[in-house]
Design a protein around this motif. Structure first.
Motif, PDB file in Angstrom:
ATOM      1  N   THR A   1      35.146  48.084  33.551  1.00 52.68           N
ATOM      2  CA  THR A   1      34.537  47.484  34.968  1.00 52.68           C
ATOM      3  C   THR A   1      33.356  47.738  35.804  1.00 52.68           C
ATOM      4  O   THR A   1      33.459  49.163  36.481  1.00 52.68           O
ATOM      5  N   PRO A   2      32.110  47.378  35.640  1.00 58.69           N
ATOM      6  CA  PRO A   2      31.317  48.072  36.636  1.00 58.69           C
ATOM      7  C   PRO A   2      31.492  47.829  37.925  1.00 58.69           C
ATOM      8  O   PRO A   2      32.094  47.297  38.535  1.00 58.69           O
TER       9      PRO A   2
ATOM     10  N   THR B   1      35.456  45.310  44.846  1.00 61.94           N
ATOM     11  CA  THR B   1      35.482  45.630  43.444  1.00 61.94           C
ATOM     12  C   THR B   1      36.275  44.671  42.414  1.00 61.94           C
ATOM     13  O   THR B   1      36.196  43.934  43.061  1.00 61.94           O
ATOM     14  N   TRP B   2      35.808  45.069  41.394  1.00 59.98           N
ATOM     15  CA  TRP B   2      35.881  44.480  40.104  1.00 59.98           C
ATOM     16  C   TRP B   2      36.926  43.565  40.029  1.00 59.98           C
ATOM     17  O   TRP B   2      37.019  42.238  40.489  1.00 59.98           O
ATOM     18  N   ASP B   3      38.281  44.217  40.328  1.00 56.78           N
ATOM     19  CA  ASP B   3      39.492  43.633  40.552  1.00 56.78           C
ATOM     20  C   ASP B   3      39.646  42.122  41.639  1.00 56.78           C
ATOM     21  O   ASP B   3      40.342  41.280  41.915  1.00 56.78           O
ATOM     22  N   ARG B   4      39.167  42.814  42.516  1.00 57.26           N
ATOM     23  CA  ARG B   4      39.453  42.034  43.876  1.00 57.26           C
ATOM     24  C   ARG B   4      38.847  40.453  43.444  1.00 57.26           C
ATOM     25  O   ARG B   4      38.624  39.282  44.163  1.00 57.26           O
ATOM     26  N   ALA B   5      36.898  40.613  43.187  1.00 55.07           N
ATOM     27  CA  ALA B   5      35.918  39.604  43.066  1.00 55.07           C
ATOM     28  C   ALA B   5      37.441  38.854  41.943  1.00 55.07           C
ATOM     29  O   ALA B   5      36.897  37.395  41.947  1.00 55.07           O
ATOM     30  N   ASN B   6      37.608  39.274  40.613  1.00 55.30           N
ATOM     31  CA  ASN B   6      38.131  38.447  39.266  1.00 55.30           C
ATOM     32  C   ASN B   6      39.525  37.858  39.862  1.00 55.30           C
ATOM     33  O   ASN B   6      39.963  37.558  38.657  1.00 55.30           O
TER      34      ASN B   6
ATOM     35  N   PHE C   1      31.343  32.258  39.425  1.00 55.79           N
ATOM     36  CA  PHE C   1      30.065  32.288  39.732  1.00 55.79           C
ATOM     37  C   PHE C   1      30.014  33.908  40.722  1.00 55.79           C
ATOM     38  O   PHE C   1      28.519  34.101  40.901  1.00 55.79           O
ATOM     39  N   VAL C   2      30.646  34.065  41.221  1.00 61.19           N
ATOM     40  CA  VAL C   2      30.533  34.332  42.316  1.00 61.19           C
ATOM     41  C   VAL C   2      31.015  35.772  42.113  1.00 61.19           C
ATOM     42  O   VAL C   2      29.621  36.583  42.069  1.00 61.19           O
ATOM     43  N   VAL C   3      31.886  36.287  40.438  1.00 64.86           N
ATOM     44  CA  VAL C   3      32.007  37.118  40.026  1.00 64.86           C
ATOM     45  C   VAL C   3      30.669  37.498  39.272  1.00 64.86           C
ATOM     46  O   VAL C   3      30.086  38.829  39.687  1.00 64.86           O
TER      47      VAL C   3
ATOM     48  N   ASN D   1      26.690  43.650  37.392  1.00 63.39           N
ATOM     49  CA  ASN D   1      25.194  44.125  36.323  1.00 63.39           C
ATOM     50  C   ASN D   1      26.531  43.535  35.431  1.00 63.39           C
ATOM     51  O   ASN D   1      27.531  43.821  35.287  1.00 63.39           O
ATOM     52  N   THR D   2      25.970  43.009  34.539  1.00 61.20           N
ATOM     53  CA  THR D   2      26.666  42.334  32.364  1.00 61.20           C
ATOM     54  C   THR D   2      25.897  43.388  31.392  1.00 61.20           C
ATOM     55  O   THR D   2      24.582  43.294  31.255  1.00 61.20           O
TER      56      THR D   2
END
Length: 448
Positions: free
Chosen positions: A241-242, A277-282, A293-295, A300-301
Motif C-alpha cells: 500500500t503506497p 491513507t490507502w484504505d480511505r481512498a479505496n 480516478f481518485v485512487v 504512485n503505482t
C-alpha cells in the motif's frame, strides 16, 4: 482574458454538421496509423487536403520519412496568444481477432463509428478539423490565432511528434492554451453531472524486477528457484500500500467531489483529506469508476506487464523477470520510487530503472476551468467540471509552457475509457456531436 458566461452565438446549426463530422472520423479510421510503424503522413495528407479546400494555411513536417506532423493556423487579431487544438494521428495496433467489425473499417452502424482510434483520438481530431473549417467558412473574428496541431508518435512517447515539434519548430506551436485528449468522461453524482478535465498527468518509471536462483533439470524441484522468488515478490507487490499523497490538483478534485456528494460521501472525503491513507481512498462511497480516478491521482503505482523466464520446458531457469509500468505523481522522482518498490518486494529480487520521466506541475488555471465549467453547464444545466490527474500520459508532456487540458466531453456516462486500446473501440455519434459542440463553444469563449 475576457470571457462570456453564455454560449457564443453561431451563424450555423451545429446539428447540421453531423454528416461532416462522421465522414471525417470514418475516413481517418480507415487510414491505418498503427504505431509502429506509424505512417502518420496518411492522416496529414487527408487533413492537408481538407484544410486546403477551406483555404486554411498549414504545413506538414516530417521528423522521419512517413512520421508526419501537421500545423494549421487560423489568424486572429493577435490581441492574445494562440489557442491550440491538439491531437495525435497514431494509434495502437489492432488485430482482427476479438473485433465484431474490422478494426480499420470506419464502419458507421448502430449510432456509432467503429474502429481503432475512434476514441484515441481521431474523433477529437475530426471535431477539431471541422471546427477549423467552420471558423474559416464563416470568417469568424478571432482575437487570437487558433491552431490545429496533429502529431506523430504519441503512443510511443511523442519523440517524433510533439517533442520534435517543440524542439525544432517551437514558434509554430507556441500557444497559451491547448485542448487535448484525456478529459470528458461523464459521471452522474448526487449533486449532478460532472465532466473530467485533465489538468496534470503522471510521469513514469519503467522498472525490471529480476530474480535469480539455481538452475538444473526440471525433474528436480527447487524451492529456491528464480521463478518462485519472482512470484513471491509479485505477491508482496500486490499487498503493498503506497503512500497516499494529495497533490494540489487532487485536492481541488476532492473538494469538488465533496460538494457533489453531500452527507456520507463528503464526510469520507473530509476524513481522507485530513488523514490520507490507502484504505480511505479505496473505500470512498462514490461511483466505483470515479473512485479509480481518485485512487490513481493519489498514489504512485507499479503494474506488472511483461513476464520472462526460461527457454526450455525441462530446464529450471536461473533468472526470471517482470517489467513494471510505474506511474508517478507530478514532481515525483523515478529513482525514489524504484527504491520504494525495492523495499516493498524484498531483497530476494533486484529492481532496476529502465526509463523514467518526471511530470511537471499541473495546469489547472482557475479562469480556464471557469470557462470550461460555463461551457458544460450551457449544454447540460447543472453540470460541472472535475479537474484530475490523468494516470496515463499524453502529448501534454511536450509543451511545458502551454496550459494543456484534456477536454472533449462525452454526452453519455458509458465507461468509454475501457474501450480505449481495446477490441471493438468505437465512438457514439451523440458523444462526438456533444464533444465537438463543447469544444467549439470553449474555443469561441476564449477566442472571440
Amino acid at each position: 482574458m475576457s470571457t462570456s458566461p453564455q454560449p457564443m452565438p453561431l451563424p450555423f446549426s451545429w446539428a447540421d454538421q453531423e454528416p461532416h463530422l462522421v465522414s471525417h472520423l470514418s475516413a481517418l479510421i480507415r487510414l491505418d496509423t498503427s504505431n509502429p510503424p506509424g505512417n502518420e503522413v496518411a492522416v496529414a495528407r487527408y487533413l492537408a487536403h481538407e484544410l486546403s479546400r477551406s483555404g486554411i494555411s498549414h504545413t506538414v513536417l516530417e521528423s522521419e520519412p512517413g512520421r508526419a506532423n501537421l500545423v494549421a493556423r487560423l489568424p486572429g487579431s493577435g490581441q492574445e496568444p494562440p489557442l491550440m487544438l491538439l491531437g495525435h494521428a497514431d494509434v495502437v495496433g489492432a488485430q482482427p481477432g476479438g473485433w465484431s467489425r474490422p478494426p480499420f473499417s470506419g464502419e458507421v452502424a448502430d449510432g456509432r463509428v467503429w474502429g481503432r482510434g475512434a476514441l484515441d483520438m481521431k474523433g477529437q481530431i475530426a471535431a477539431s478539423l471541422l471546427i477549423m473549417q467552420l471558423l474559416a467558412a464563416h470568417r469568424t473574428s478571432l482575437r487570437r490565432d487558433v491552431l490545429l496541431v496533429v502529431t506523430a508518435d504519441e503512443e510511443a512517447g511523442s519523440r517524433l511528434g510533439a517533442h520534435w515539434l517543440w524542439e525544432n519548430h517551437r514558434s509554430l506551436v507556441e500557444a497559451e492554451f491547448a485542448f487535448n485528449e484525456g478529459g470528458g468522461q461523464r459521471f452522474l453524482t448526487p449533486g449532478g453531472p460532472v465532466y473530467t478535465v485533465q489538468v496534470a498527468e503522471k510521469g513514469n518509471a519503467r522498472m525490471r524486477v529480476t530474480a535469480r536462483g539455481p538452475g538444473g533439470h526440471a525433474s528436480v524441484p527447487r524451492a529456491g528457484s528464480a521463478v518462485f522468488a519472482l512470484a513471491e515478490a509479485l505477491l508482496r507487490l500486490r499487498a503493498f500500500t503506497p503512500e497516499t499523497m494529495v497533490h494540489p490538483a487532487s485536492r481541488r478534485m476532492l473538494g469538488t467531489l465533496a460538494d457533489l456528494h453531500p452527507g456520507a460521501g463528503a464526510q469520507a472525503i473530509g476524513r481522507l483529506l485530513k488523514d490520507p491513507t490507502w484504505d480511505r481512498a479505496n473505500s470512498l462511497p462514490i461511483d466505483p469508476v470515479l473512485r479509480e480516478f481518485v485512487v490513481a491521482g493519489l498514489h504512485n503505482t507499479a503494474t506488472p506487464t511483461l513476464l520472462s523466464a526460461g527457454q526450455r520446458q525441462n530446464v529450471v531457469p536461473v533468472e526470471a523477470s517482470v517489467v513494471l509500468d510505474g506511474r508517478l505523481l507530478p514532481g515525483e522522482l523515478p529513482d525514489r520510487w524504484v527504491a520504494e518498490v525495492q523495499r516493498a518486494v524484498g531483497d530476494r529480487v533486484e529492481v532496476e530503472l529502465l526509463h523514467g520521466r518526471v511530470s511537471h506541475a499541473g495546469r489547472d488555471d482557475p479562469e480556464l476551468l471557469r470557462v470550461l465549467g460555463d461551457t458544460v453547464a450551457a449544454h447540460e444545466p447543472g453540470a460541472r467540471v472535475l479537474p484530475y490527474i490523468n494516470p496515463a500520459a499524453t502529448d501534454a508532456r511536450a509543451f511545458p509552457d502551454t496550459k494543456v487540458v484534456g477536454f472533449f466531453p462525452s454526452a453519455s456516462d458509458a465507461d468509454i475509457m475501457r474501450l480505449i486500446h481495446a477490441p471493438d473501440e468505437h465512438a457514439r455519434i451523440a458523444d462526438l456531436m456533444f464533444g465537438g459542440r463543447c469544444l467549439l463553444d470553449a474555443a469561441l469563449r476564449l477566442s472571440t
